[in-house]
Design a protein around this motif. Sequence first.
Motif, short mmCIF file in Angstrom:
data_model
loop_
_atom_site.label_atom_id
_atom_site.label_comp_id
_atom_site.label_asym_id
_atom_site.label_seq_id
_atom_site.Cartn_x
_atom_site.Cartn_y
_atom_site.Cartn_z
N SER A 342 0.83 -1.20 0.00
CA SER A 342 0.00 0.00 0.00
C SER A 342 0.87 1.25 0.00
O SER A 342 2.07 1.21 0.28
CB SER A 342 -0.92 0.00 1.23
N TYR A 343 0.22 2.38 -0.26
CA TYR A 343 0.93 3.65 -0.25
C TYR A 343 1.38 4.02 1.17
O TYR A 343 2.44 4.62 1.36
CB TYR A 343 0.04 4.75 -0.82
N GLY A 344 0.58 3.70 2.16
CA GLY A 344 0.97 3.98 3.53
C GLY A 344 2.20 3.20 3.96
O GLY A 344 3.08 3.73 4.65
N GLU A 345 2.28 1.93 3.53
CA GLU A 345 3.46 1.14 3.84
C GLU A 345 4.70 1.71 3.17
O GLU A 345 5.79 1.77 3.77
CB GLU A 345 3.23 -0.31 3.38
N THR A 346 4.58 2.17 1.94
CA THR A 346 5.72 2.77 1.25
C THR A 346 6.16 4.06 1.93
O THR A 346 7.36 4.30 2.11
CB THR A 346 5.35 3.04 -0.21
N ALA A 347 5.21 4.90 2.32
CA ALA A 347 5.56 6.14 3.01
C ALA A 347 6.23 5.86 4.36
O ALA A 347 7.20 6.53 4.74
CB ALA A 347 4.30 7.00 3.20
N LEU A 348 5.74 4.86 5.09
CA LEU A 348 6.36 4.51 6.37
C LEU A 348 7.77 3.99 6.19
O LEU A 348 8.68 4.32 6.97
CB LEU A 348 5.49 3.48 7.09
N THR A 349 7.99 3.19 5.16
CA THR A 349 9.34 2.69 4.89
C THR A 349 10.29 3.83 4.56
O THR A 349 11.45 3.84 5.01
CB THR A 349 9.31 1.69 3.73
N ALA A 350 9.84 4.80 3.77
CA ALA A 350 10.69 5.95 3.45
C ALA A 350 11.00 6.77 4.70
O ALA A 350 12.13 7.25 4.88
CB ALA A 350 10.01 6.81 2.39
N ALA A 351 10.02 6.94 5.57
CA ALA A 351 10.26 7.68 6.81
C ALA A 351 11.27 6.95 7.70
O ALA A 351 12.15 7.58 8.31
CB ALA A 351 8.95 7.90 7.55
N LEU A 352 11.15 5.63 7.78
CA LEU A 352 12.13 4.87 8.56
C LEU A 352 13.52 4.95 7.93
O LEU A 352 14.53 4.98 8.64
CB LEU A 352 11.68 3.41 8.66
N GLY A 353 13.60 4.98 6.60
CA GLY A 353 14.88 5.17 5.95
C GLY A 353 15.51 6.51 6.29
O GLY A 353 16.72 6.63 6.47
N ALA A 354 14.68 7.55 6.40
CA ALA A 354 15.19 8.86 6.82
C ALA A 354 15.72 8.81 8.25
O ALA A 354 16.73 9.45 8.59
CB ALA A 354 14.09 9.90 6.69
N VAL A 355 15.04 8.05 9.11
CA VAL A 355 15.53 7.89 10.49
C VAL A 355 16.88 7.19 10.51
O VAL A 355 17.81 7.60 11.23
CB VAL A 355 14.49 7.12 11.32
N VAL A 356 17.03 6.14 9.70
CA VAL A 356 18.31 5.43 9.63
C VAL A 356 19.41 6.35 9.12
O VAL A 356 20.53 6.36 9.64
CB VAL A 356 18.17 4.18 8.74
N CYS A 357 19.11 7.15 8.11
CA CYS A 357 20.10 8.09 7.58
C CYS A 357 20.50 9.11 8.64
O CYS A 357 21.68 9.43 8.79
CB CYS A 357 19.53 8.78 6.34
#
Length: 531
Positions: A342-357
């Motif tokens: 879903s789009y929500g899952e993709t947005a959450l994954t991108a936000a978590l990637g920003a946290v990792v960065c």
Amino acid sequence: MTERGTPLSAAPRAGVRRRSPAAAACVVGGAVAAGLGLGFLAVLVIVLWISSPYPDSGPGGALHLAAGLWLLAHGTELVRYDTLSGVPAPVGMTPLLLVVLPVLLMRRAARLGSAAEEDDEEVLPAGAVFSAVLCGYLAVGALVTVYAAGGPLSADPISAAWHIPLVAVLAAAAGVWGARGRPLGPLPSWLPKGVRNAVVRPRYALALRAGAGGALVLLGGGALVVGASLAWHGAEVQASFLSLTGVWSGRFAVLLLALTLIPNAMVWGAAYALGPGFALGADVTATPLGFPGAPGLPRFPLLEALPAAGPGTPLTWAVAGVPVVAGLAVGWFAVRRAREVSYGETALTAALGAVVCGLAMTGLAAASAGPLGSRRLSEFGPVWWTTGVAAFAWTAVLAVPVAVAVHAWRTRPAIGPAAPEGDEAVAVDDRWHDSGVREIRWAAMRKAAGALIPDIALPPVPPVVPADSVAPAAPVGVPGRRRAVTVVSGLDLDPGLLAGAAGPVEAAASAPLAPPVVGARVLARRKPPPE
């Protein structure tokens, strides 16, 4: 008692005896890893000391300096007491390239301890290998800390007490994890079940990959900024390098020091591009918006690449393109190649990637900074928390919409005419698989391919019947059975194309050829219901 008469208490003792040689080998491996790193630095320092025309200390001083450098490679803060002002000057900025040496050696020792050289050799558990290698490494680290206390750069005991174990634990854990095949689970049972189940989800692996990609883009952009500034101030850099010393051994030492500080400069360049910049002493910070200048800095080639004093210019503002590209990279790598996401899952994954960065840049900024002296040189490098927050903010603002847009583009529906449904779909499917149509397509392919396709004898073609009618015909090789042959009109081929291929098929060669269908669905062929 067991069946063979051996006491039950003897069984675990035998296991301990069998494991003791392997555990001892792991302890020795950890000690050897520490000794190899220390020996490499000792040889390098001794060579520079021998080649120096004016050595101001004996071999003992050179060995003490090597021990101090080994501790500095672990992040330990050193203290220099022989200063002109008499005030002890701390030296806490770690050259990040030196950290690679102990990390690689410790990781290799842990991997070797986790592998069996012979088939019948028992492999120790991961926890036993980790503990044994760590004990050997820390034992050598304690001895080196005590030995370095009598040299020109003595180690701060409190700093050494947690920096050396931190580096050793991370490197040993990476080695054991790599030797076990880099598993993502199962995690220890004492962790909550929700945490253990969440870690193995694809979301977190993608977020880790996206965050690592964003951090690498930031570091690459920082290297580009530093390299461009060095090339822009090439004359000043050359003059600074030549003025520090006039002998080749001294210049070689300066060159080695500059090379070991290149990763630090990359992190500083990334912090500069993110906006917070880096400190060059008390109350002096270099940012793209301006640089007040720092006249009290020592002469060093890398410091000559600092921007000119004054407000920012469009050239310094252009470094904002580095975090923009990093945000785009995080958004691109955070998208899964699956339509069910879903789009929500993709947005959450991108936000978590920003946290990792952001976390990665926080750790790198903290490791690359530190004091180089007292008073004005007590603060040197980027501030870790501002750098991490800026990295998270840049990547989160850009990565989330980019990830959603890429996900929408990859899962877009096919563009083309609507696919037929019901009985019409069955009729189209039957016409597409009809033997007559297949022969026409095969003839067209033969003409286009020329000599690439050899001549193949075609089977007999059933007689032509009027359009939209069904005539019984017996298939070749299957006597007694009849099938329905449907003649499809609407095909346009060269009249002479099938001159020698099949006679009865020439009746279908005068109709126009249907244009290729873009985005059509391929439906499974349905068998006609039994009569």
